[in-house]
Enzyme design. Structure first.
Site: not given
Ligand code: FPP
Length: 252
Positions: A24, A29, A69, A71-73, A75, A198
Site C-alpha cells: 500500500d 508516494w 483487489s 474493490e480496485n475495479w 478506481r 486494516r
Molecule cells: C496500493 O497502493 C497498490 C496497488 C493497488 C497496486 C499494487 C500493484 C503494484 C505494485 C504493481 C503490480 C505489479 C506486479 C508485478 C505484482 P495505492 O495506490 O492504494 O496507494 P495509496 O493508498 O497511497 O493511494
C-alpha cells in the site's frame, strides 16, 4: 542499523514459511513527489522485484502479494487500465528473472475478470515457471477474501445438492479445500505498508493465526531492510495458536 547487522539478527531456522503482503502507498508516494499515481505503481514494481528476491534468498517458501483487489475495479478506468498494462509488461519482463531465481508464479482470484491478454500472459508465465522450486510467488488479482469464501461456499453447496456431501461433514478442512488458497499453508506473517492498519478484505480465512506487521513505509520505499525488520518482529512474537505459554513450551 546497517543491513548486515539486521540480517545477523534473523534466526535462519525460524524463517516464516509463508509471507503475505498488502502493498500500500503507491499513490501517496507519487503524490508526494508531484507525480501521477501510476508513477507510484511503476516504482512499486521495483519494490516487488526486490522483495521477491529478498524473500527467496531468506528461504521464504510462499510469498503472496495483494496486487489487485476486487474493490480496485472501482478506481478510475484510466488507473485500472494502466495497472493491467503494467502487470502484463512486468510479468513479461520479469519472467527470465523468475527462472534465474527458481521462482514459480501462481495466481489467486477471479482470473476470468481480467482482460484476456493479461490473463494469457499470466498463464504463460505460470506454465513457464511451474517446475521452479525455490519459492512460490502468488499474485492475488481481482481477489478478495469474501469473494473467495463465497465461491467456496457455492462449490460446497453444489456438492451437497448433488448428494456428494452431507451438511454435517462440512468442517474447516472442507472449506479450506474449496478456497483458491487450498494448496498453500496459511500465512505465518502478514505485512501491510503505508501506515494503514486494516486487512482490507485480504486473506480473511487464512490469517486467523498470522502475525501482523504494520509499517509506515510507503510501498515504493519499502526495502530489504524493512523486510528484515518485519521478519525480526515476527521472530520476537510467541505464536501460541490459542494455547497457554506453558502448554506451548512443554507439550504434553
Ligand atoms: C496500493 O497502493 C497498490 C496497488 C493497488 C497496486 C499494487 C500493484 C503494484 C505494485 C504493481 C503490480 C505489479 C506486479 C508485478 C505484482 P495505492 O495506490 O492504494 O496507494 P495509496 O493508498 O497511497 O493511494
Amino acid at each position: 542499523m546497517a543491513e548486515k547487522e539486521l540480517l545477523s539478527l534473523i534466526d535462519t531456522a525460524r524463517i516464516p514459511e509463508h509471507v503475505a503482503i498488502i502493498m500500500d502507498g503507491n499513490g501517496r508516494w507519487a503524490k508526494k513527489q508531484g507525480y501521477l499515481r501510476i508513477f507510484g505503481h511503476k516504482q512499486g514494481v521495483n519494490t516487488v522485484r526486490n522483495v521477491v528476491e529478498t524473500a527467496a534468498q531468506l528461504g521464504v517458501k510462499y510469498l503472496t502479494l495483494y496486487a489487485f483487489s476486487t474493490e480496485n475495479w472501482n478506481r478510475p478506468k484510466i488507473e485500472v487500465n494502466a495497472l493491467m498494462e503494467l502487470l502484463v509488461e512486468s510479468i513479461r519482463k520479469e519472467t527470465p528473472r523468475l527462472m534465474e531465481n527458481g521462482i514459480k508464479l501462481e495466481t489467486i482470484g477471479n482470473m476470468e475478470s481480467l482482460p484476456s491478454g493479461c490473463n494469457k500472459t499470466l498463464q504463460e508465465t505460470v506454465e513457464t515457471t511451474k517446475n521452479n522450486q525455490k519459492m512460490t510467488l502468488i499474485l492475488a488479482l481481482s481477489y478478495s477474501g469474501r469473494w473467495d469464501i463465497i465461491e467456496a461456499v457455492r462449490k460446497i453447496a453444489a456438492s451437497v445438492k448433488a448428494g456428494e456431501l452431507e451438511p454435517e461433514a462440512i468442517d474447516e478442512k472442507v472449506l479450506n479445500a474449496a478456497l483458491n488458497t487450498a494448496r498453500y499453508p496459511n500465512p505465518d506473517l502478514l505485512i501491510r505498508t503505508s501506515g494503514e492498519q486494516r486487512i482490507s478484505n485480504f486473506l480473511l480465512w487464512e490469517i486467523a493465526y498470522s502475525e501482523i506487521h504494520f509499517t509506515p513505509v510507503l510501498w515504493p520505499e519499502f526495502t530489504s531492510v524493512d523486510f528484515y525488520r518485519a521478519i525480526i518482529d515476527y521472530q520476537s512474537r510467541e505464536r501460541r495458536f490459542g494455547k497457554t505459554s506453558e502448554q506451548f513450551l512443554n507439550p504434553a
